[in-house]
Design a protein around this motif. Structure first.
Motif, mmCIF file in Angstrom:
data_model
loop_
_atom_site.group_PDB
_atom_site.id
_atom_site.type_symbol
_atom_site.label_atom_id
_atom_site.label_comp_id
_atom_site.label_asym_id
_atom_site.label_seq_id
_atom_site.Cartn_x
_atom_site.Cartn_y
_atom_site.Cartn_z
ATOM 1 N N LEU A 291 0.767 -1.062 0.169
ATOM 2 C CA LEU A 291 0.079 0.095 0.017
ATOM 3 C C LEU A 291 0.850 1.258 0.149
ATOM 4 N N LEU A 292 2.000 1.105 0.648
ATOM 5 C CA LEU A 292 2.851 2.252 0.694
ATOM 6 C C LEU A 292 3.522 2.567 -0.590
ATOM 7 N N ALA A 293 3.766 1.592 -1.357
ATOM 8 C CA ALA A 293 4.360 1.594 -2.937
ATOM 9 C C ALA A 293 3.140 2.259 -3.722
ATOM 10 N N TYR A 294 2.013 1.687 -3.326
ATOM 11 C CA TYR A 294 0.901 2.406 -4.388
ATOM 12 C C TYR A 294 0.439 3.812 -3.941
ATOM 13 N N LEU A 295 0.579 4.239 -2.700
ATOM 14 C CA LEU A 295 0.651 5.642 -2.329
ATOM 15 C C LEU A 295 1.525 6.455 -3.117
ATOM 16 N N ARG B 162 6.123 9.596 -7.259
ATOM 17 C CA ARG B 162 7.173 9.221 -6.412
ATOM 18 C C ARG B 162 7.715 7.826 -6.908
ATOM 19 N N PHE B 163 7.882 7.648 -8.293
ATOM 20 C CA PHE B 163 7.917 6.334 -8.959
ATOM 21 C C PHE B 163 9.290 5.423 -8.397
ATOM 22 N N ALA B 164 10.350 6.126 -8.335
ATOM 23 C CA ALA B 164 11.506 5.487 -7.898
ATOM 24 C C ALA B 164 11.410 4.899 -6.598
ATOM 25 N N PHE B 165 11.014 5.988 -5.502
ATOM 26 C CA PHE B 165 10.943 5.565 -4.258
ATOM 27 C C PHE B 165 9.865 4.318 -3.934
ATOM 28 N N GLY C 287 8.471 -0.927 -2.930
ATOM 29 C CA GLY C 287 7.776 -2.365 -3.593
ATOM 30 C C GLY C 287 8.519 -3.572 -3.639
ATOM 31 N N SER C 288 9.824 -3.120 -3.627
ATOM 32 C CA SER C 288 10.993 -4.387 -3.930
ATOM 33 C C SER C 288 11.221 -4.996 -2.415
ATOM 34 N N LEU C 289 10.814 -4.271 -1.269
ATOM 35 C CA LEU C 289 11.186 -4.828 -0.020
ATOM 36 C C LEU C 289 10.717 -6.359 0.243
ATOM 37 N N MET C 290 11.520 -7.050 1.309
ATOM 38 C CA MET C 290 11.266 -8.572 1.131
ATOM 39 C C MET C 290 9.977 -9.030 1.786
#
Length: 159
Positions: free
Chosen positions: A132-136, A142-145, A150-153
Motif C-alpha cells: 500500500l505504501l508503494a501504491y501511495l 514518486r515512482f523510484a521511491f 515495493g521491492s522490500l522482502m
C-alpha cells in the motif's frame, strides 16, 4: 480550528482506537497461544538466530528471510498502525482530504482476514503495509521511491 489539524486529530484518534483494540486482542492471543502457531515454528527460531547475530545459519524449510524484529509478534501491531495512516493517505489522495477518511481507514484496518495476521508472526501485515505504501507513492508520482519500497522482502503473500 483548521480542517488540516482536525483531520490529523481524527487520524490520531483512529490510530489510538486501533492500538488499544489490537493491544487487547494481542494479549488475549498470546495468552491463548503462547507457543509458535502454524509455521511460526520455523520462522521464530530463524529470527532468534538473526537477533543473536548468527546470520549464516539458514533453515532450508523457509522460503523468505525473517523480518527485522525484536518482539516477533509485536512488530505486526506497528505495521497495523502504520498501515492505517497509509490507508487514510490513499483515501485523501483519491477522494480529497476529509476527516471521514480516518474512520474509513479504521474500518478497513479491522477487516477480519487481515486483522488476524497482526497477532501472529507472519509477513501479511508487513506485506500489506509495503504494497500500500508503494501504491501511495505511485499515486504521488514518486515512482523510484515506490519501486524501492515495493521491492522490500515482504513479497510472499503480496504476490
Amino acid at each position: 480550528m483548521s480542517s488540516r489539524r482536525h483531520a490529523g486529530g481524527a487520524a490520531l484518534t483512529a490510530a489510538a482506537i486501533l492500538l488499544v483494540s489490537a493491544s487487547f486482542v494481542f494479549r488475549k492471543v498470546n495468552d491463548a497461544v503462547p507457543d509458535p502457531y502454524m509455521d511460526e515454528i520455523f520462522h521464530i527460531p530463524q529470527a532468534q538466530r538473526y537477533c543473536n547475530g548468527d546470520y549464516f545459519t539458514w533453515d532450508p524449510k523457509l522460503t523468505t528471510p525473517p523480518g527485522l524484529t525484536a518482539k516477533l509478534r509485536l512488530i505486526n501491531i506497528l505495521f497495523a498502525i502504520a498501515t492505517l495512516f497509509v490507508y487514510k493517505a490513499i483515501l485523501d489522495d483519491l477522494h480529497g482530504k476529509s476527516t471521514r477518511h480516518a474512520g474509513q481507514a479504521l474500518v478497513i484496518s479491522f477487516f477480519p482476514v487481515a486483522f488476524f495476521f497482526h497477532f501472529v508472526y507472519y509477513t501479511d501485515s508487513g506485506s500489506t503495509f509495503f504494497v500500500l505504501l508503494a501504491y501511495l507513492l505511485g499515486l504521488r508520482e514518486r515512482f523510484a521511491f515506490s519501486a524501492v519500497v515495493g521491492s522490500l522482502m515482504f513479497v510472499e503473500t503480496a504476490m
